[in-house]
Design a protein around this motif. Structure first.
Motif, PDB file in Angstrom:
ATOM      1  N   SER A   1       0.807  -1.206   0.000  1.00  0.00           N
ATOM      2  CA  SER A   1       0.000   0.000   0.000  1.00  0.00           C
ATOM      3  C   SER A   1       0.845   1.263   0.000  1.00  0.00           C
ATOM      4  CB  SER A   1      -0.915   0.004   1.237  1.00  0.00           C
ATOM      5  OG  SER A   1      -0.141   0.037   2.432  1.00  0.00           O
ATOM      6  N   GLU A   2       2.167   1.107   0.211  1.00  0.00           N
ATOM      7  CA  GLU A   2       3.046   2.258   0.248  1.00  0.00           C
ATOM      8  C   GLU A   2       3.338   2.755  -1.173  1.00  0.00           C
ATOM      9  OE1 GLU A   2       4.211   3.948   2.843  1.00  0.00           O
ATOM     10  OE2 GLU A   2       3.014   2.683   4.161  1.00  0.00           O
ATOM     11  N   PRO A   3       3.376   4.065  -1.385  1.00  0.00           N
ATOM     12  CA  PRO A   3       3.618   4.592  -2.734  1.00  0.00           C
ATOM     13  C   PRO A   3       5.064   4.492  -3.167  1.00  0.00           C
ATOM     14  CG  PRO A   3       3.399   6.393  -1.182  1.00  0.00           C
ATOM     15  CD  PRO A   3       3.083   5.135  -0.421  1.00  0.00           C
ATOM     16  N   THR A   4       6.004   4.329  -2.226  1.00  0.00           N
ATOM     17  CA  THR A   4       7.407   4.224  -2.583  1.00  0.00           C
ATOM     18  C   THR A   4       7.970   2.931  -2.024  1.00  0.00           C
ATOM     19  OG1 THR A   4       8.048   5.453  -0.609  1.00  0.00           O
ATOM     20  CG2 THR A   4       7.720   6.717  -2.630  1.00  0.00           C
ATOM     21  N   SER A   5       9.202   2.626  -2.390  1.00  0.00           N
ATOM     22  CA  SER A   5       9.786   1.359  -1.977  1.00  0.00           C
ATOM     23  C   SER A   5      11.285   1.519  -1.918  1.00  0.00           C
ATOM     24  CB  SER A   5       9.400   0.264  -2.971  1.00  0.00           C
ATOM     25  OG  SER A   5      10.046   0.485  -4.213  1.00  0.00           O
ATOM     26  N   ALA A   6      11.977   0.362  -1.870  1.00  0.00           N
ATOM     27  CA  ALA A   6      13.430   0.380  -1.848  1.00  0.00           C
ATOM     28  C   ALA A   6      13.996   0.941  -3.146  1.00  0.00           C
ATOM     29  CB  ALA A   6      13.964  -1.037  -1.603  1.00  0.00           C
ATOM     30  N   VAL A   7      13.194   1.035  -4.181  1.00  0.00           N
ATOM     31  CA  VAL A   7      13.599   1.644  -5.447  1.00  0.00           C
ATOM     32  C   VAL A   7      12.833   2.952  -5.582  1.00  0.00           C
ATOM     33  CG1 VAL A   7      13.653   1.400  -7.949  1.00  0.00           C
ATOM     34  CG2 VAL A   7      14.068  -0.601  -6.497  1.00  0.00           C
ATOM     35  N   ASP A   8      13.560   4.044  -5.668  1.00  0.00           N
ATOM     36  CA  ASP A   8      12.923   5.362  -5.723  1.00  0.00           C
ATOM     37  C   ASP A   8      11.947   5.466  -6.891  1.00  0.00           C
ATOM     38  OD1 ASP A   8      14.280   6.236  -3.519  1.00  0.00           O
ATOM     39  OD2 ASP A   8      15.874   7.241  -4.658  1.00  0.00           O
ATOM     40  N   GLY A   9      10.775   5.997  -6.598  1.00  0.00           N
ATOM     41  CA  GLY A   9       9.794   6.261  -7.636  1.00  0.00           C
ATOM     42  C   GLY A   9       9.050   5.050  -8.124  1.00  0.00           C
ATOM     43  N   VAL A  10       9.159   3.925  -7.403  1.00  0.00           N
ATOM     44  CA  VAL A  10       8.516   2.689  -7.835  1.00  0.00           C
ATOM     45  C   VAL A  10       7.643   2.151  -6.713  1.00  0.00           C
ATOM     46  CG1 VAL A  10       8.874   0.297  -8.578  1.00  0.00           C
ATOM     47  CG2 VAL A  10      10.427   2.107  -9.370  1.00  0.00           C
ATOM     48  N   ARG A  11       6.449   1.719  -7.062  1.00  0.00           N
ATOM     49  CA  ARG A  11       5.610   1.012  -6.095  1.00  0.00           C
ATOM     50  C   ARG A  11       5.306  -0.381  -6.647  1.00  0.00           C
ATOM     51  NH1 ARG A  11       1.298   5.169  -7.140  1.00  0.00           N
ATOM     52  NH2 ARG A  11       0.468   4.636  -9.195  1.00  0.00           N
ATOM     53  N   VAL A  12       5.052  -1.296  -5.745  1.00  0.00           N
ATOM     54  CA  VAL A  12       4.715  -2.670  -6.120  1.00  0.00           C
ATOM     55  C   VAL A  12       3.338  -2.993  -5.572  1.00  0.00           C
ATOM     56  CG1 VAL A  12       5.344  -5.106  -5.898  1.00  0.00           C
ATOM     57  CG2 VAL A  12       7.138  -3.368  -6.126  1.00  0.00           C
ATOM     58  N   ARG A  13       2.482  -3.532  -6.415  1.00  0.00           N
ATOM     59  CA  ARG A  13       1.144  -3.928  -5.985  1.00  0.00           C
ATOM     60  C   ARG A  13       0.778  -5.245  -6.651  1.00  0.00           C
ATOM     61  NH1 ARG A  13      -2.545  -3.388  -9.983  1.00  0.00           N
ATOM     62  NH2 ARG A  13      -2.148  -1.912 -11.696  1.00  0.00           N
ATOM     63  N   THR A  14      -0.278  -5.879  -6.152  1.00  0.00           N
ATOM     64  CA  THR A  14      -0.703  -7.140  -6.743  1.00  0.00           C
ATOM     65  C   THR A  14      -1.494  -6.899  -8.031  1.00  0.00           C
ATOM     66  OG1 THR A  14      -2.620  -7.129  -5.265  1.00  0.00           O
ATOM     67  CG2 THR A  14      -0.720  -8.469  -4.614  1.00  0.00           C
TER      68      THR A  14
ATOM     69  N   GLU B   1       5.283  -0.417 -10.634  1.00  0.00           N
ATOM     70  CA  GLU B   1       4.795   0.724 -11.395  1.00  0.00           C
ATOM     71  C   GLU B   1       5.590   1.981 -11.082  1.00  0.00           C
ATOM     72  OE1 GLU B   1       0.023  -0.135 -11.751  1.00  0.00           O
ATOM     73  OE2 GLU B   1       0.763   0.969 -10.001  1.00  0.00           O
ATOM     74  N   ASP B   2       5.637   2.865 -12.062  1.00  0.00           N
ATOM     75  CA  ASP B   2       6.183   4.198 -11.831  1.00  0.00           C
ATOM     76  C   ASP B   2       5.176   4.989 -11.001  1.00  0.00           C
ATOM     77  OD1 ASP B   2       6.260   7.248 -12.869  1.00  0.00           O
ATOM     78  OD2 ASP B   2       8.283   6.371 -12.946  1.00  0.00           O
ATOM     79  N   VAL B   3       5.647   5.571  -9.907  1.00  0.00           N
ATOM     80  CA  VAL B   3       4.757   6.280  -8.988  1.00  0.00           C
ATOM     81  C   VAL B   3       4.039   7.438  -9.679  1.00  0.00           C
ATOM     82  CG1 VAL B   3       4.691   7.725  -6.928  1.00  0.00           C
ATOM     83  CG2 VAL B   3       6.038   5.629  -6.928  1.00  0.00           C
ATOM     84  N   ASN B   4       4.736   8.152 -10.515  1.00  0.00           N
ATOM     85  CA  ASN B   4       4.160   9.358 -11.125  1.00  0.00           C
ATOM     86  C   ASN B   4       3.257   9.055 -12.313  1.00  0.00           C
ATOM     87  OD1 ASN B   4       5.516  11.153  -9.324  1.00  0.00           O
ATOM     88  ND2 ASN B   4       7.405  10.819 -10.500  1.00  0.00           N
ATOM     89  N   SER B   5       3.726   8.212 -13.216  1.00  0.00           N
ATOM     90  CA  SER B   5       2.968   7.962 -14.445  1.00  0.00           C
ATOM     91  C   SER B   5       2.030   6.769 -14.348  1.00  0.00           C
ATOM     92  CB  SER B   5       3.936   7.742 -15.609  1.00  0.00           C
ATOM     93  OG  SER B   5       4.645   6.518 -15.451  1.00  0.00           O
TER      94      SER B   5
END
Length: 324
Positions: free
Chosen positions: A170-183, A233-237
């Motif tokens: 559910s977090e918008p960011t992760s260990a990789v800047d600007g990337v989120r992971v979701r199911t 996914e890219d957080v911004n786009s």
């Protein structure tokens, strides 16, 4: 030796081929056919089925065995298997020759060369699962050489999740800047996944050709679990940058598909997605882990080795000398 050729199989023959595959796997310790070939038994893709039948009694006198040998040709690639009790009778060689020769001269062929999933003799390649000695010997008699090496990598099942390495989905960011992971969300994310998969595997002869129907066929399998299918996914786009798909069967966890868009490679997305998979594996009672990777894919192998995987065995693909 009579070899039947068909574009589609009746239900009884589908069941018989599956039974043949089970007998071969039990005898050889290796699956006779890959997942796509088994899915092809039910139709959906243009393929050719080659069948060698037995008599009313099985080769061991123990009952009817309607199919002693089977081969399938699709997208310029072939696989074949012979009933363990019917080997050393030339069935495997006959099926291999039919596959390599483009099935020339066999009944039921009225499609131009290259159509209906069938390629010419110079194009057809043949898989040998497990790289077993009998397959190597048969290939040598036909002057075939290895043109592809698909590694099977394994690892012990993790036992302790590592939540500090895997962010909440559910977090918008992760260990990789600007990337989120979701199911993955069935019904919404199919096209996004197909797009990134095609880009990630543009040069892969099987994975890069996955269609919506192929995806849906796999999602319909008993092992499918949407909680074990992630998109990065890219957080911004919101653009999909990569995906990780996990399969659990018979208490073995498999990294089924890991792909990263070429434009997003080098950012650590593959490692991030692998961390999600490893945490999911650790939360389940598994006996081990496995995955498949091209032997020449050094970047992917490095990611997997860092996650604790090592090469256990290989599947190889043969072709006539000079046909690759």
């Amino acid at each position: 030796m009579a070899i039947e050729v068909a574009r589609a199989l009746p239900a009884a023959d589908v069941a018989a081929v599956r039974d043949l595959a089970a007998r071969v796997a039990a005898a050889d310790g290796e699956a006779a056919f890959d997942e796509q070939s088994l899915l092809n038994l039910g139709g959906g893709r243009p393929v050719r089925h080659l069948i060698v039948r037995g008599g009313p009694e099985g080769p061991d006198g123990g009952g009817p065995v309607p199919i002693l040998g089977y081969a399938q040709v699709a997208d310029g690639s072939g696989e074949l298997a012979v009933d363990p009790a019917a080997r050393r009778r030339g069935i495997g060689g006959a099926l291999l020759d039919a596959v390599l020769d483009g099935l020339d001269g066999l009944d039921g062929l009225d499609t131009p060369d290259g159509a209906d999933g069938l390629h010419g003799p110079e194009d057809v390649r043949v898989w040998a699962h497990g790289d077993l000695a009998p397959a190597r010997a048969l290939a040598a008699t036909r002057g075939l050489g290895v043109v592809r090496d698909l590694w099977v990598m394994t690892a012990p099942a993790p036992t302790v999740p590592e939540p500090t390495k895997v962010p909440s989905q559910s977090e918008p960011t992760s260990a990789v800047d600007g990337v989120r992971v979701r199911t993955f969300e069935p019904g919404s994310d199919e096209q996004a996944w197909l797009t990134v998969n095609a880009r990630a595997f543009a040069d892969h002869p099987e994975q890069g050709r996955m269609t919506r129907a192929d995806l849906e066929a796999r999602m319909a399998q008993p092992w499918f679990d949407g909680r074990l299918f992630w998109l990065a996914e890219d957080v911004n786009s919101g653009r999909t940058l990569g995906s990780m798909w996990v399969k659990i069967s018979d208490r073995v966890g498999e990294i089924y598909v890991l792909g990263v868009d070429p434009d997003a490679q080098g950012r650590g997305i593959g490692g991030l997605l692998t961390a999600h998979a490893m945490a999911a594996f650790a939360a389940r009672d598994l006996t081990g882990l496995e995955l498949y990777v091209e032997g020449e894919n050094a970047p992917a192998i490095a990611v997997y080795e860092r996650a604790g995987f090592h090469r256990a065995r290989a599947h190889v693909q043969y072709a006539r000398t000079g046909s690759h």
